[in-house]
Design a protein around this motif. Structure first.
Motif, PDB file in Angstrom:
ATOM      1  N   ALA A 141       7.638 -28.745  10.518  1.00  0.00           N
ATOM      2  CA  ALA A 141       7.093 -27.565  11.155  1.00  0.00           C
ATOM      3  C   ALA A 141       7.886 -26.555  10.416  1.00  0.00           C
ATOM      4  N   GLY A 142       9.079 -27.240  10.132  1.00  0.00           N
ATOM      5  CA  GLY A 142      10.193 -25.253   9.781  1.00  0.00           C
ATOM      6  C   GLY A 142       9.396 -24.706   8.600  1.00  0.00           C
ATOM      7  N   ILE A 143       9.051 -25.908   8.141  1.00  0.00           N
ATOM      8  CA  ILE A 143       8.868 -25.106   7.140  1.00  0.00           C
ATOM      9  C   ILE A 143       7.493 -24.126   6.985  1.00  0.00           C
ATOM     10  N   SER A 144       6.346 -24.706   7.336  1.00  0.00           N
ATOM     11  CA  SER A 144       5.361 -24.235   8.022  1.00  0.00           C
ATOM     12  C   SER A 144       5.553 -23.230   8.692  1.00  0.00           C
ATOM     13  N   ALA A 145       6.517 -22.781   9.560  1.00  0.00           N
ATOM     14  CA  ALA A 145       7.092 -21.550  10.504  1.00  0.00           C
ATOM     15  C   ALA A 145       7.171 -20.431   9.718  1.00  0.00           C
ATOM     16  N   SER A 146       8.581 -21.101   7.970  1.00  0.00           N
ATOM     17  CA  SER A 146       8.877 -19.907   7.769  1.00  0.00           C
ATOM     18  C   SER A 146       7.983 -18.718   6.961  1.00  0.00           C
ATOM     19  N   PRO A 147       8.559 -17.806   6.942  1.00  0.00           N
ATOM     20  CA  PRO A 147       7.582 -16.624   6.261  1.00  0.00           C
ATOM     21  C   PRO A 147       6.519 -16.573   5.052  1.00  0.00           C
ATOM     22  N   SER A 148       6.704 -17.717   3.938  1.00  0.00           N
ATOM     23  CA  SER A 148       6.197 -18.269   2.971  1.00  0.00           C
ATOM     24  C   SER A 148       4.791 -18.790   3.300  1.00  0.00           C
ATOM     25  N   PHE A 149       4.448 -19.191   4.339  1.00  0.00           N
ATOM     26  CA  PHE A 149       3.785 -19.602   4.858  1.00  0.00           C
ATOM     27  C   PHE A 149       2.543 -19.358   5.887  1.00  0.00           C
ATOM     28  N   ALA A 150       3.517 -17.814   6.303  1.00  0.00           N
ATOM     29  CA  ALA A 150       2.495 -16.483   7.135  1.00  0.00           C
ATOM     30  C   ALA A 150       1.409 -16.318   6.409  1.00  0.00           C
ATOM     31  N   GLN A 151       0.575 -15.687   7.435  1.00  0.00           N
ATOM     32  CA  GLN A 151      -0.634 -15.511   6.946  1.00  0.00           C
ATOM     33  C   GLN A 151      -0.219 -14.277   5.998  1.00  0.00           C
ATOM     34  N   ALA A 152      -0.484 -13.864   5.150  1.00  0.00           N
ATOM     35  CA  ALA A 152      -0.738 -12.331   3.858  1.00  0.00           C
ATOM     36  C   ALA A 152      -1.195 -11.455   5.050  1.00  0.00           C
ATOM     37  N   PRO A 153      -1.101 -10.450   5.005  1.00  0.00           N
ATOM     38  CA  PRO A 153      -1.440  -8.964   5.205  1.00  0.00           C
ATOM     39  C   PRO A 153      -2.801  -9.160   4.795  1.00  0.00           C
ATOM     40  N   GLU A 154      -4.194  -8.340   5.054  1.00  0.00           N
ATOM     41  CA  GLU A 154      -5.862  -7.894   4.810  1.00  0.00           C
ATOM     42  C   GLU A 154      -5.325  -6.663   3.833  1.00  0.00           C
ATOM     43  N   PRO A 155      -5.528  -7.234   2.322  1.00  0.00           N
ATOM     44  CA  PRO A 155      -6.027  -5.820   2.109  1.00  0.00           C
ATOM     45  C   PRO A 155      -7.060  -4.967   1.877  1.00  0.00           C
ATOM     46  N   LEU A 156      -6.638  -3.548   2.384  1.00  0.00           N
ATOM     47  CA  LEU A 156      -6.832  -1.756   2.726  1.00  0.00           C
ATOM     48  C   LEU A 156      -7.156  -0.748   1.392  1.00  0.00           C
ATOM     49  N   SER A 157      -8.242  -0.515   0.648  1.00  0.00           N
ATOM     50  CA  SER A 157      -8.337   0.965   0.369  1.00  0.00           C
ATOM     51  C   SER A 157      -8.747   1.292   1.024  1.00  0.00           C
ATOM     52  N   ILE A 158      -8.115   2.619   1.278  1.00  0.00           N
ATOM     53  CA  ILE A 158      -7.983   3.782   2.057  1.00  0.00           C
ATOM     54  C   ILE A 158      -8.085   5.268   0.911  1.00  0.00           C
ATOM     55  N   VAL A 159      -9.183   5.869   0.697  1.00  0.00           N
ATOM     56  CA  VAL A 159      -9.981   7.133   0.000  1.00  0.00           C
ATOM     57  C   VAL A 159      -9.236   8.167   1.450  1.00  0.00           C
ATOM     58  N   VAL A 160      -7.800   8.788   0.198  1.00  0.00           N
ATOM     59  CA  VAL A 160      -7.749  10.568   1.759  1.00  0.00           C
ATOM     60  C   VAL A 160      -7.312  11.555   0.894  1.00  0.00           C
ATOM     61  N   PHE A 161      -7.710  12.253   0.890  1.00  0.00           N
ATOM     62  CA  PHE A 161      -7.453  13.833   0.516  1.00  0.00           C
ATOM     63  C   PHE A 161      -5.660  13.847   0.517  1.00  0.00           C
ATOM     64  N   GLY A 162      -5.589  14.432  -0.783  1.00  0.00           N
ATOM     65  CA  GLY A 162      -3.934  14.694  -2.119  1.00  0.00           C
ATOM     66  C   GLY A 162      -3.793  15.405  -0.593  1.00  0.00           C
ATOM     67  N   ALA A 163      -2.221  15.413  -0.104  1.00  0.00           N
ATOM     68  CA  ALA A 163      -1.130  16.614   0.177  1.00  0.00           C
ATOM     69  C   ALA A 163      -1.826  18.085  -0.482  1.00  0.00           C
ATOM     70  N   PRO A 164      -0.989  19.284   0.792  1.00  0.00           N
ATOM     71  CA  PRO A 164      -1.481  19.250   1.623  1.00  0.00           C
ATOM     72  C   PRO A 164      -2.705  19.174   2.969  1.00  0.00           C
ATOM     73  N   SER A 165      -2.792  18.070   3.120  1.00  0.00           N
ATOM     74  CA  SER A 165      -3.714  17.330   3.286  1.00  0.00           C
ATOM     75  C   SER A 165      -3.752  17.129   5.299  1.00  0.00           C
ATOM     76  N   LEU A 166      -4.771  17.311   6.244  1.00  0.00           N
ATOM     77  CA  LEU A 166      -4.599  15.995   7.530  1.00  0.00           C
ATOM     78  C   LEU A 166      -4.415  14.355   7.459  1.00  0.00           C
ATOM     79  N   GLY A 167      -5.946  14.132   6.051  1.00  0.00           N
ATOM     80  CA  GLY A 167      -5.753  13.580   5.646  1.00  0.00           C
ATOM     81  C   GLY A 167      -4.360  12.606   5.283  1.00  0.00           C
ATOM     82  N   ALA A 168      -3.588  13.455   4.789  1.00  0.00           N
ATOM     83  CA  ALA A 168      -2.737  13.182   4.046  1.00  0.00           C
ATOM     84  C   ALA A 168      -1.521  13.100   4.828  1.00  0.00           C
ATOM     85  N   PHE A 169      -1.613  13.401   6.467  1.00  0.00           N
ATOM     86  CA  PHE A 169      -0.740  12.947   6.941  1.00  0.00           C
ATOM     87  C   PHE A 169       0.541  12.401   7.661  1.00  0.00           C
TER      88      PHE A 169
END
Length: 323
Positions: A13-41
């Motif tokens: 139970a301890g091993i299962s609760a350890s960070p290595s068994f935590a759900q991995a964050p969902e990867p997202l790719s988001i396109v934005v304008f380069g700085a200076p711009s509000l999209g890059a704020f």
């Protein structure tokens, strides 16, 4: 034997609760304008404060010029756009690209600046050069406001450039006027305070046209197919941006150093002042469905100047769960 079995279960139970068994964050790719711009704020704040990870996401922000952004988002190369200008979303829809405006980040503000003594109002720019990022919705919205003041924008000789180039044009006085917005405007004024700003009467014209002061302008959009398949991720994405905006508002000085890391101390001081006032920045994180009436008013303005040939679909305004 029972004691050994109990110890084994506890260890597992301890091993299962350890960070290595935590759900991995969902990867997202988001396109934005380069700085200076509000999209890059807000993206650098999200990454610096790890607000994506906090909300179970691993966001990769990909910077592009306005024209490249539009092409790559509309083609579906990127399913998420973080510099989603509302009118650009509407235009994509009427051209057959099924996209939806998830939530608003910033309300509209734009300006025209000049160093030429003979340029006193917008009509003085007719027949003269105006440097602008013509591929942006900010320019399209400016076009609408300019026409409300009687200027013939068809007579402007527009020098089209990417948003980072606008400050350079204004600094070098290479055009009779430069159309730009935040945070580039604040950076320019901090470097060249003698620059004059031509009043385009945003509040007056919009109030007369809509009866409202709110002008949804730029936010996060997605392809409808992606949104339908990833409904559980959208509130997490909204939360990351919302928390970033709240952190920026609460820590303007610290935020300015993250947003403008290569800027001078004066540049960063100006960005901090911009955040505190928020009148030109217009940071306003709201679900699209919460500003539906205002979004439809923006669409009406786009139709009035023939930028939008018809009404975008209601599906372009994302209906957040529970709304």
């Amino acid at each position: 034997m029972k004691k050994v079995l109990t110890s084994f279960v506890c260890l597992f139970a301890g091993i299962s609760a350890s960070p290595s068994f935590a759900q991995a964050p969902e990867p997202l790719s988001i396109v934005v304008f380069g700085a200076p711009s509000l999209g890059a704020f807000l993206p650098p704040i999200i990454k610096a404060q790890k607000l994506d990870e906090k909300n179970g996401l691993a966001i990769k922000f990909e910077e592009r010029t306005p024209d490249a952004y539009t092409a790559q988002f509309n083609s579906g190369e990127f399913q998420l756009g973080g510099s989603a200008a509302l009118l650009t979303v509407g235009l994509a829809d009427v051209r057959g690209v099924k996209v939806t405006y998830l939530f608003n980040l910033f309300d509209f503000w734009g300006a025209v600046v000049t160093s030429r003594p003979d340029i006193k109002e917008l009509k003085d720019l007719e027949g003269k050069e105006l440097a602008a990022a013509k591929g942006t919705t900010n320019y399209v919205m400016f076009d609408w406001f300019a026409r409300q003041l009687g200027a013939d924008t068809g007579k402007f000789s527009v020098i089209n450039t990417a948003t980072p180039g606008l400050i350079g044009y204004a600094m070098a006085n290479r055009a009779a006027g430069v159309q730009l917005w935040e945070p580039a405007y604040t950076t320019l004024i901090s470097k060249k305070p003698e620059t004059r700003t031509i009043d385009i009467k945003i509040a007056d014209s919009w109030k007369k046209f809509t009866g409202s002061h709110n002008i949804p302008y730029l936010g996060v959009a997605a392809h409808i197919g992606w949104a339908e398949k990833n409904k559980a991720l959208i509130p997490k994405l909204f939360a990351a941006y919302k928390e970033a905006a709240e952190w920026v508002a609460a820590h303007p000085e610290e935020a300015s150093k993250v947003i403008s890391p290569r800027g001078s101390a004066d540049d960063q001081k100006a960005v901090a002042a911009l955040i505190k006032a928020n009148d030109r920045l217009g940071m306003n994180v709201k679900w699209a469905s919460d500003v539906r009436k205002e979004i439809n008013s923006v669409y009406s303005a786009g139709k009035a100047i023939a930028f939008l040939p018809s009404d975008p679909s209601p599906a372009t305004i994302y209906e957040a769960a529970g709304k």
